[in-house]
Design a protein around this motif. Structure first.
Motif, PDB file in Angstrom:
ATOM      1  N   LEU A  57      32.918  37.440 115.335  1.00  0.00           N
ATOM      2  CA  LEU A  57      34.201  37.601 114.637  1.00  0.00           C
ATOM      3  C   LEU A  57      35.357  37.036 115.454  1.00  0.00           C
ATOM      4  CD1 LEU A  57      33.850  41.144 113.071  1.00  0.00           C
ATOM      5  CD2 LEU A  57      34.187  39.005 111.856  1.00  0.00           C
TER       6      LEU A  57
ATOM      7  N   LEU B 231      35.243  33.251 115.164  1.00  0.00           N
ATOM      8  CA  LEU B 231      35.640  32.771 113.843  1.00  0.00           C
ATOM      9  C   LEU B 231      37.133  32.916 113.606  1.00  0.00           C
ATOM     10  CD1 LEU B 231      32.685  34.072 111.687  1.00  0.00           C
ATOM     11  CD2 LEU B 231      33.094  31.752 112.476  1.00  0.00           C
ATOM     12  N   ARG B 232      37.727  33.979 114.119  1.00  0.00           N
ATOM     13  CA  ARG B 232      39.180  34.138 113.966  1.00  0.00           C
ATOM     14  C   ARG B 232      39.925  33.049 114.725  1.00  0.00           C
ATOM     15  NH1 ARG B 232      38.722  40.395 114.603  1.00  0.00           N
ATOM     16  NH2 ARG B 232      38.338  40.943 112.446  1.00  0.00           N
TER      17      ARG B 232
ATOM     18  N   THR C 211      33.887  34.229 108.024  1.00  0.00           N
ATOM     19  CA  THR C 211      34.392  35.568 108.357  1.00  0.00           C
ATOM     20  C   THR C 211      33.700  36.616 107.496  1.00  0.00           C
ATOM     21  OG1 THR C 211      36.514  34.621 108.978  1.00  0.00           O
ATOM     22  CG2 THR C 211      36.458  36.978 108.584  1.00  0.00           C
TER      23      THR C 211
ATOM     24  N   ASN D   7      31.457  39.664 108.928  1.00  0.00           N
ATOM     25  CA  ASN D   7      31.700  41.048 108.520  1.00  0.00           C
ATOM     26  C   ASN D   7      30.454  41.640 107.860  1.00  0.00           C
ATOM     27  OD1 ASN D   7      34.325  41.317 109.463  1.00  0.00           O
ATOM     28  ND2 ASN D   7      35.186  40.412 107.614  1.00  0.00           N
TER      29      ASN D   7
END
Length: 111
Positions: free
Chosen positions: A33, A36-37, A45, A49
């Motif tokens: 995560l 990816l952010r 994303t 998740n």
């Protein structure tokens, strides 16, 4: 991470060398995560998740099952601890499947 640590405290296992191995799917999900952010890939994303959700549910199920089975029948509690060696692998598989479903659902929604 807090739920995993809470499960270990509730079960009375304060020092365990398998703890990093058992929570390794959660660590992988948090690192995924974060990556990816920083890079912002479309649909990824949702996949990360989904992996976090699936892996967390799988690990939580294993912990609850171990806690309830061990307290009901203490004679099998030693063999149930061996489940934790395979629990992260199961969490990776379940997390991967939920990740794929989440990715495809997010991509279909944007088409």
């Amino acid at each position: 991470m807090l739920v995993a640590a809470g499960c270990f405290v509730i079960e009375g296992v304060l020092i365990n060398l398998l703890f990093p191995w058992v929570i390794s799917p959660l660590i992988v999900a948090f690192l995924w995560l974060k990556y990816l952010r920083a890079h912002g890939f479309p649909g990824a994303t949702a996949a990360a998740n989904g992996f976090l959700f699936g892996a967390s549910l799988c690990l939580l199920y294993v912990h609850i099952d171990w806690l309830l089975s061990g307290s009901v029948n203490p004679s099998i509690s030693g063999t149930l601890a061996q489940v934790f060696v395979l629990a992260p692998l199961q969490a990776f598989v379940v997390g991967g499947l939920v990740s794929l479903l989440s990715y495809f659902a997010s991509r279909i929604r944007r088409w």
